[in-house]
Motif scaffolding. Structure first.
Motif, PDB file in Angstrom:
ATOM      1  N   TYR A   2     -31.764  -2.337 -52.370  1.00 52.91           N
ATOM      2  CA  TYR A   2     -31.534  -0.809 -52.008  1.00 52.91           C
ATOM      3  C   TYR A   2     -31.077   0.062 -52.733  1.00 52.91           C
ATOM      4  O   TYR A   2     -31.483   1.455 -52.726  1.00 52.91           O
ATOM      5  CB  TYR A   2     -30.516  -0.605 -50.949  1.00 52.91           C
ATOM      6  CG  TYR A   2     -30.857  -1.396 -49.591  1.00 52.91           C
ATOM      7  CD1 TYR A   2     -32.249  -1.662 -49.268  1.00 52.91           C
ATOM      8  CD2 TYR A   2     -29.767  -1.685 -48.578  1.00 52.91           C
ATOM      9  CE1 TYR A   2     -32.371  -2.520 -48.029  1.00 52.91           C
ATOM     10  CE2 TYR A   2     -30.173  -2.437 -47.396  1.00 52.91           C
ATOM     11  CZ  TYR A   2     -31.383  -2.760 -47.266  1.00 52.91           C
ATOM     12  OH  TYR A   2     -31.887  -3.787 -46.119  1.00 52.91           O
ATOM     13  N   TYR A   3     -30.518  -0.163 -54.116  1.00 56.56           N
ATOM     14  CA  TYR A   3     -29.846   0.746 -55.070  1.00 56.56           C
ATOM     15  C   TYR A   3     -31.025   0.889 -56.308  1.00 56.56           C
ATOM     16  O   TYR A   3     -30.768   1.753 -57.109  1.00 56.56           O
ATOM     17  CB  TYR A   3     -28.410   0.381 -55.617  1.00 56.56           C
ATOM     18  CG  TYR A   3     -28.669  -1.377 -56.006  1.00 56.56           C
ATOM     19  CD1 TYR A   3     -28.996  -1.778 -56.871  1.00 56.56           C
ATOM     20  CD2 TYR A   3     -27.947  -2.191 -55.047  1.00 56.56           C
ATOM     21  CE1 TYR A   3     -28.994  -3.258 -57.182  1.00 56.56           C
ATOM     22  CE2 TYR A   3     -28.348  -3.434 -55.213  1.00 56.56           C
ATOM     23  CZ  TYR A   3     -28.446  -4.221 -56.177  1.00 56.56           C
ATOM     24  OH  TYR A   3     -28.587  -5.182 -56.433  1.00 56.56           O
ATOM     25  N   CYS A   4     -31.737  -0.231 -56.347  1.00 53.31           N
ATOM     26  CA  CYS A   4     -32.637  -0.156 -57.518  1.00 53.31           C
ATOM     27  C   CYS A   4     -33.999   0.462 -57.685  1.00 53.31           C
ATOM     28  O   CYS A   4     -34.923   0.488 -56.699  1.00 53.31           O
ATOM     29  CB  CYS A   4     -32.805  -1.574 -57.950  1.00 53.31           C
ATOM     30  SG  CYS A   4     -33.441  -1.980 -59.488  1.00 53.31           S
TER      31      CYS A   4
ATOM     32  N   LEU B 162     -26.430 -12.436 -64.971  1.00 51.90           N
ATOM     33  CA  LEU B 162     -26.980 -12.212 -63.625  1.00 51.90           C
ATOM     34  C   LEU B 162     -25.595 -11.657 -62.858  1.00 51.90           C
ATOM     35  O   LEU B 162     -24.556 -12.398 -62.561  1.00 51.90           O
ATOM     36  CB  LEU B 162     -27.292 -13.483 -62.850  1.00 51.90           C
ATOM     37  CG  LEU B 162     -27.883 -13.578 -61.576  1.00 51.90           C
ATOM     38  CD1 LEU B 162     -29.194 -13.259 -61.198  1.00 51.90           C
ATOM     39  CD2 LEU B 162     -27.562 -14.952 -60.769  1.00 51.90           C
ATOM     40  N   ARG B 163     -25.705 -10.345 -62.598  1.00 51.22           N
ATOM     41  CA  ARG B 163     -24.624  -9.930 -61.950  1.00 51.22           C
ATOM     42  C   ARG B 163     -24.405 -10.279 -60.710  1.00 51.22           C
ATOM     43  O   ARG B 163     -25.331 -10.427 -59.939  1.00 51.22           O
ATOM     44  CB  ARG B 163     -24.701  -8.452 -61.810  1.00 51.22           C
ATOM     45  CG  ARG B 163     -24.393  -7.528 -63.314  1.00 51.22           C
ATOM     46  CD  ARG B 163     -24.447  -6.243 -63.126  1.00 51.22           C
ATOM     47  NE  ARG B 163     -24.298  -5.631 -64.459  1.00 51.22           N
ATOM     48  CZ  ARG B 163     -24.258  -4.376 -64.594  1.00 51.22           C
ATOM     49  NH1 ARG B 163     -24.309  -3.252 -63.509  1.00 51.22           N
ATOM     50  NH2 ARG B 163     -24.024  -3.736 -65.677  1.00 51.22           N
ATOM     51  N   HIS B 164     -23.093 -10.759 -60.101  1.00 50.26           N
ATOM     52  CA  HIS B 164     -22.990 -11.205 -58.626  1.00 50.26           C
ATOM     53  C   HIS B 164     -23.097 -10.039 -57.791  1.00 50.26           C
ATOM     54  O   HIS B 164     -23.530 -10.202 -56.620  1.00 50.26           O
ATOM     55  CB  HIS B 164     -21.835 -11.918 -58.578  1.00 50.26           C
ATOM     56  CG  HIS B 164     -20.472 -11.249 -58.486  1.00 50.26           C
ATOM     57  ND1 HIS B 164     -20.109 -10.869 -59.701  1.00 50.26           N
ATOM     58  CD2 HIS B 164     -19.883 -10.366 -57.725  1.00 50.26           C
ATOM     59  CE1 HIS B 164     -18.821 -10.106 -59.822  1.00 50.26           C
ATOM     60  NE2 HIS B 164     -18.525  -9.969 -58.201  1.00 50.26           N
TER      61      HIS B 164
ATOM     62  N   GLY C   3     -20.753  -1.515 -64.589  1.00 50.37           N
ATOM     63  CA  GLY C   3     -21.292  -0.040 -64.686  1.00 50.37           C
ATOM     64  C   GLY C   3     -21.261   0.873 -63.514  1.00 50.37           C
ATOM     65  O   GLY C   3     -21.302   0.408 -62.352  1.00 50.37           O
ATOM     66  N   PRO C   4     -21.001   2.295 -63.588  1.00 49.11           N
ATOM     67  CA  PRO C   4     -20.969   3.005 -62.420  1.00 49.11           C
ATOM     68  C   PRO C   4     -22.369   2.771 -61.875  1.00 49.11           C
ATOM     69  O   PRO C   4     -23.497   2.953 -62.275  1.00 49.11           O
ATOM     70  CB  PRO C   4     -20.590   4.248 -62.918  1.00 49.11           C
ATOM     71  CG  PRO C   4     -21.252   4.459 -64.271  1.00 49.11           C
ATOM     72  CD  PRO C   4     -21.046   3.003 -64.918  1.00 49.11           C
ATOM     73  N   PHE C   5     -22.268   2.874 -60.263  1.00 46.78           N
ATOM     74  CA  PHE C   5     -23.428   3.161 -59.554  1.00 46.78           C
ATOM     75  C   PHE C   5     -24.104   4.497 -59.971  1.00 46.78           C
ATOM     76  O   PHE C   5     -23.310   5.443 -59.790  1.00 46.78           O
ATOM     77  CB  PHE C   5     -23.250   2.877 -57.943  1.00 46.78           C
ATOM     78  CG  PHE C   5     -24.331   3.585 -57.126  1.00 46.78           C
ATOM     79  CD1 PHE C   5     -25.611   2.768 -57.007  1.00 46.78           C
ATOM     80  CD2 PHE C   5     -24.126   4.452 -56.469  1.00 46.78           C
ATOM     81  CE1 PHE C   5     -26.726   3.271 -56.333  1.00 46.78           C
ATOM     82  CE2 PHE C   5     -25.156   5.039 -55.634  1.00 46.78           C
ATOM     83  CZ  PHE C   5     -26.496   4.714 -55.672  1.00 46.78           C
TER      84      PHE C   5
HETATM   85  N1  SAH Z   1     -33.611  -8.246 -61.908  1.00 51.12           N
HETATM   86  C1  SAH Z   1     -32.469  -8.882 -62.789  1.00 51.12           C
HETATM   87  C2  SAH Z   1     -31.967  -7.443 -63.550  1.00 51.12           C
HETATM   88  C3  SAH Z   1     -31.504  -6.410 -62.785  1.00 51.12           C
HETATM   89  S1  SAH Z   1     -31.197  -4.905 -63.721  1.00 51.12           S
HETATM   90  C4  SAH Z   1     -31.626  -9.174 -61.807  1.00 51.12           C
HETATM   91  O1  SAH Z   1     -31.433  -9.480 -60.654  1.00 51.12           O
HETATM   92  O2  SAH Z   1     -30.472  -9.444 -62.666  1.00 51.12           O
HETATM   93  C5  SAH Z   1     -29.463  -5.027 -64.149  1.00 51.12           C
HETATM   94  C6  SAH Z   1     -28.420  -4.477 -63.510  1.00 51.12           C
HETATM   95  O3  SAH Z   1     -28.362  -3.181 -63.243  1.00 51.12           O
HETATM   96  C7  SAH Z   1     -28.380  -4.934 -61.917  1.00 51.12           C
HETATM   97  O4  SAH Z   1     -27.899  -6.263 -61.763  1.00 51.12           O
HETATM   98  C8  SAH Z   1     -27.530  -3.858 -61.260  1.00 51.12           C
HETATM   99  O5  SAH Z   1     -26.092  -4.196 -61.173  1.00 51.12           O
HETATM  100  C9  SAH Z   1     -27.641  -2.740 -62.194  1.00 51.12           C
HETATM  101  N2  SAH Z   1     -28.348  -1.570 -61.457  1.00 51.12           N
HETATM  102  C10 SAH Z   1     -29.483  -1.693 -60.699  1.00 51.12           C
HETATM  103  N3  SAH Z   1     -29.501  -0.425 -60.071  1.00 51.12           N
HETATM  104  C11 SAH Z   1     -28.634   0.351 -60.491  1.00 51.12           C
HETATM  105  C12 SAH Z   1     -28.111   1.597 -60.341  1.00 51.12           C
HETATM  106  N4  SAH Z   1     -28.894   2.287 -59.366  1.00 51.12           N
HETATM  107  N5  SAH Z   1     -27.075   2.272 -60.663  1.00 51.12           N
HETATM  108  C13 SAH Z   1     -26.169   1.454 -61.446  1.00 51.12           C
HETATM  109  N6  SAH Z   1     -26.613   0.258 -61.745  1.00 51.12           N
HETATM  110  C14 SAH Z   1     -27.696  -0.312 -61.305  1.00 51.12           C
END
Ligand code: SAH
Length: 348
Positions: free
Chosen positions: A66-68, A158-160, A229-231
């Motif tokens: 939802y955030y990406c 791979l961020r959890h 990192g900050p959202f």
């Molecule tokens: N597809 C890969 C890479 C994701 S991008 C994966 O699934 O691991 C890397 C990181 O960016 C994500 O893990 C997430 O924590 C961060 N990210 C994604 N959308 C974001 C946003 N809107 N604000 C801040 N960080 C974000």
């Protein structure tokens, strides 16, 4: 509060209630916390800052987080994927600029079936035996991770995202689960990768209790690297209207992580630099020791927009590299030409 910092410094852990207090504190202890974190960073890494060349290889993704910004249902994104030749040419440029780690990051793009990815990885491995290859390509099967590893990949990021299962389901669609994400991390460790995990600070619905759980999960996993990192909201996502995360809380968490895991690799992230013009410098002064400048071809940079206003999308790789060098030298540190492995065992 100062006592809590001292206790964390000595024990590398705090009981949940005390960690909660420290994270939710009013900021009066932050300078002391950063000072201690910097001291620990120096004990392990001196003034050395490691650089990683980030190659954003594809913005195709099968998922709908939802955030990406590059989520599958965002039809406004102009999609691209780099060929093996383009990726190798980014590496060549990067190598000449002093990079000894290449990070291949992308959405979960099924165009790169195992054979294709294995060719790309072994191509880089053969050409650059002295470099580390890091992958950040999301959730895959054990066998796929193993095939990438055998082809020469060393590390995986791979961020959890959040260790709280309910919170995870509030920021992801139903077909994704915290359980599978964590399964991936343990598979990666078992295969022998150096693993990086992490989370966003201030993601929608996040509470301090979730952050305490994130830290506990990290303490259990014992990764070599932790990226936070900050959202930052992206205007074409369901979370467009949510507030951005806090820079100060991100810095506080970087410092806490440095005290928890003294030898861990901690990037001062691009998201931090996006919300604050000196965010990455502040991250280093709070205990971070890694920066990840962009090596992607300029022609695709604006298309890898995971959040709004991402910095450095118009600059050539060399510009980014030297801009960061100036920034890092301005705070008394230096970029080194090195793979930058974690100093888990040996202190400097
Ligand atoms: N597809 C890969 C890479 C994701 S991008 C994966 O699934 O691991 C890397 C990181 O960016 C994500 O893990 C997430 O924590 C961060 N990210 C994604 N959308 C974001 C946003 N809107 N604000 C801040 N960080 C974000």
């Amino acid at each position: 509060m100062k006592l809590l910092v001292d206790k964390l410094l000595a024990n590398h852990t705090l009981p949940d209630e005390e960690m909660n207090l420290l994270l939710a504190s009013d900021g009066s202890v932050d300078d002391y916390l950063y000072e201690q974190a910097q001291k620990v960073r120096r004990e392990y890494y001196g003034n050395d800052i490691y650089i990683r060349g980030l190659i954003e290889m594809s913005n195709y993704c099968r998922n709908n987080c939802y955030y990406c910004g590059i989520r599958a249902s965002n039809t406004e994104v102009s999609r691209y994927r780099l060929t093996a030749e383009e990726i190798l040419s980014c590496c060549e440029q990067g190598y000449n600029l002093g990079f000894r780690t290449f990070v291949l990051q992308g959405g979960e793009d099924m165009y790169y079936i195992d054979d294709v990815m294995v060719d790309i990885i072994s191509g880089i491995r053969n050409k650059y035996p002295d470099c580390a290859i890091t992958l950040s390509l999301g959730e895959r099967s054990y066998d796929t991770y193993k095939a990438y590893f055998d082809a020469g990949a060393d590390r995986y990021l791979l961020r959890h995202e959040t260790a709280d299962f309910q919170h995870y389901s509030q920021i992801h669609p139903q077909n994704l689960s915290a359980e599978n994400r964590q399964r991936c991390l343990y598979d990666l460790k078992r295969i022998g990768y150096q693993v990086g995990t992490g989370f966003m600070v201030g993601s929608p619905y996040q509470k301090t209790e979730h952050l305490v759980k994130d830290l506990n999960f990290i303490a259990q996993l014992q990764p070599q690297m932790v990226g936070i990192g900050p959202f930052i909201p992206h205007h074409q996502t369901p979370f467009a209207a949510f507030p951005q995360g806090s820079v100060v809380l991100t810095l506080r968490l970087i410092a806490v992580l440095r005290l928890m895991l003294p030898a861990v690799l901690l990037p001062a992230t691009t998201a931090l630099g996006t919300l604050d013009p000196c965010g990455r410098e502040k991250g280093i002064l709070a205990g971070a020791n890694v920066v990840m400048p962009n090596l992607s071809p300029v022609s695709v940079r604006k298309k890898y927009q995971i959040y709004d206003h991402k910095i450095c999308t118009g600059d050539e790789a060399a510009e980014c590299r030297f801009c960061l060098q100036r920034r890092i030298e301005s705070i008394g540190c230096r970029i080194v030409v090195d793979r930058g492995d974690s100093k888990l065992l040996s202190k400097k």
